[in-house]
Design an enzyme around this catalytic site. Structure first.
Site, PDB file in Angstrom:
ATOM      1  N   GLU A  89     -29.708  61.667  12.536  1.00 31.12           N
ATOM      2  CA  GLU A  89     -29.072  60.696  11.653  1.00 31.12           C
ATOM      3  C   GLU A  89     -30.115  59.840  10.946  1.00 31.12           C
ATOM      4  OE1 GLU A  89     -26.086  58.405  13.615  1.00 31.12           O
ATOM      5  OE2 GLU A  89     -24.982  60.170  14.320  1.00 31.12           O
ATOM      6  N   HIS A  90     -29.793  59.409   9.756  1.00 26.83           N
ATOM      7  CA  HIS A  90     -30.659  58.538   8.968  1.00 26.83           C
ATOM      8  C   HIS A  90     -30.384  57.074   9.324  1.00 26.83           C
ATOM      9  CE1 HIS A  90     -31.704  61.660   5.725  1.00 26.83           C
ATOM     10  NE2 HIS A  90     -30.973  62.291   6.638  1.00 26.83           N
TER      11      HIS A  90
END
Length: 310
Positions: A89-90
């Protein structure tokens, strides 16, 4: 098992004799991945991305998609095509969500990037990374439908079903059926007493071939027959014993297959994908009921107060 040279790599086809199916189209992102497997099992039958080492039990299979932060897949699991399991995930609380802030991996094809990244890079740490963490763990006898997405760190309990195209953001209790965006609990596969009996029986301890003659389509009869056979010593647990190979892209694997020492199955009370996960679900449901009750009382009081003012 250490990494091997290209000259020591061999065709994937040879792995079939060891009980692992791997086909052209697997992509290990340039890494040699250690795969611990029980025979028979399957990693892919078409394009599939793997990012890290994996453990997979007998009679489990995957087809296509992305498998990233996943540490284990139990026995007798069916994973449909186009899944995304444990993807990274960013950050959502940084200046940008772009990985250009913390890595050069995405743009390493461009020569200047490696040095340029060193000057601007901010390391992702436990303190500044607000994305999901940990690995996905998938229990035994789990069915994950086509196109499902499972968020990093989620635990999928034994016997659970994840509907096609579901987005799973939280743990799934044993024998639960979940669906939707985000995935919500629909129901359990069986009544509570059957679920608890299945978790204590742990039928996946046995090789399916030793269960020939069991009425698989009659749950009560099947549990009775397995109990009877085990009590009589007709069938015994088949401990998990994993073969280990290194898998690499381009249809090759390392020489030799290592075999691990047998590993017994934990008791249901000690298995994080069994009774503890089910009991935690019970606790969460009780909390929700209490909160809903309190909210209902508050609404009634507000309505009553409103009528008095009127």
């Amino acid at each position: 098992m250490s990494n091997v040279k290209s000259s020591e790599l061999r065709p994937f086809g040879e792995l079939s004799q060891q009980g692992l199916r791997v086909t052209q189209g697997i992509d290990t992102r340039g890494k040699h991945l250690q795969v611990r497997f029980e025979a028979p099992s399957q990693l892919n039958n078409a394009p599939m991305f793997y990012y890290q080492n994996l453990e997979i039990g007998m009679y489990s299979y995957l087809r296509t998609g992305i498998v990233r932060y996943v540490d284990r897949i139990g026995r007798y699991c069916s994973v449909g095509p186009g899944v995304t399991i444990g993807e990274g995930e960013h950050p959502t609380n940084w200046l940008s969500t772009s990985p250009s802030q913390y890595t050069f991996e995405q743009f390493k094809f461009y020569p200047p990037e490696k040095e340029a990244t060193k000057r601007r890079r901010v390391a992702r740490t436990e303190g500044n990374n607000n994305g999901a963490k940990g690995c996905v763990s998938i229990g035994h006898d789990v069915w994950i439908g086509a196109g499902a997405t499972i968020r990093r760190g989620v635990k999928i309990g034994h016997g659970a079903i994840v509907s096609g195209n579901a987005f799973v953001t939280k743990d799934v209790p044993p024998y639960a059926i979940v669906a939707g965006l985000p995935a919500a609990h629909l129901r359990f596969r069986f009544d509570r007493d059957v679920v608890e009996r299945l978790l204590h029986l742990r039928w996946w301890r046995f090789d399916i071939n030793d269960l020939a003659g069991v009425e698989f389509d009659n749950i009560e009869s099947a549990m009775d027959e397995i109990d009877t056979r085990e009590a009589a010593g007709v069938i015994t647990e088949t401990p998990q014993s994993f073969k280990s190979v290194q898998v690499y892209t381009k249809g090759q694997h390392s020489l030799g297959v290592e075999v691990s020492a047998p590993r017994a199955f934990p008791e249901p009370e000690d298995d994080p994908l069994s009774l503890p996960l089910l009991l935690r679900y019970d606790t969460e449901q009780e909390v929700r009921k209490r909160e809903a009750g309190l909210l209902s009382v508050l609404r009634r009081k507000l309505r009553k107060a409103g009528r008095k003012r009127a």
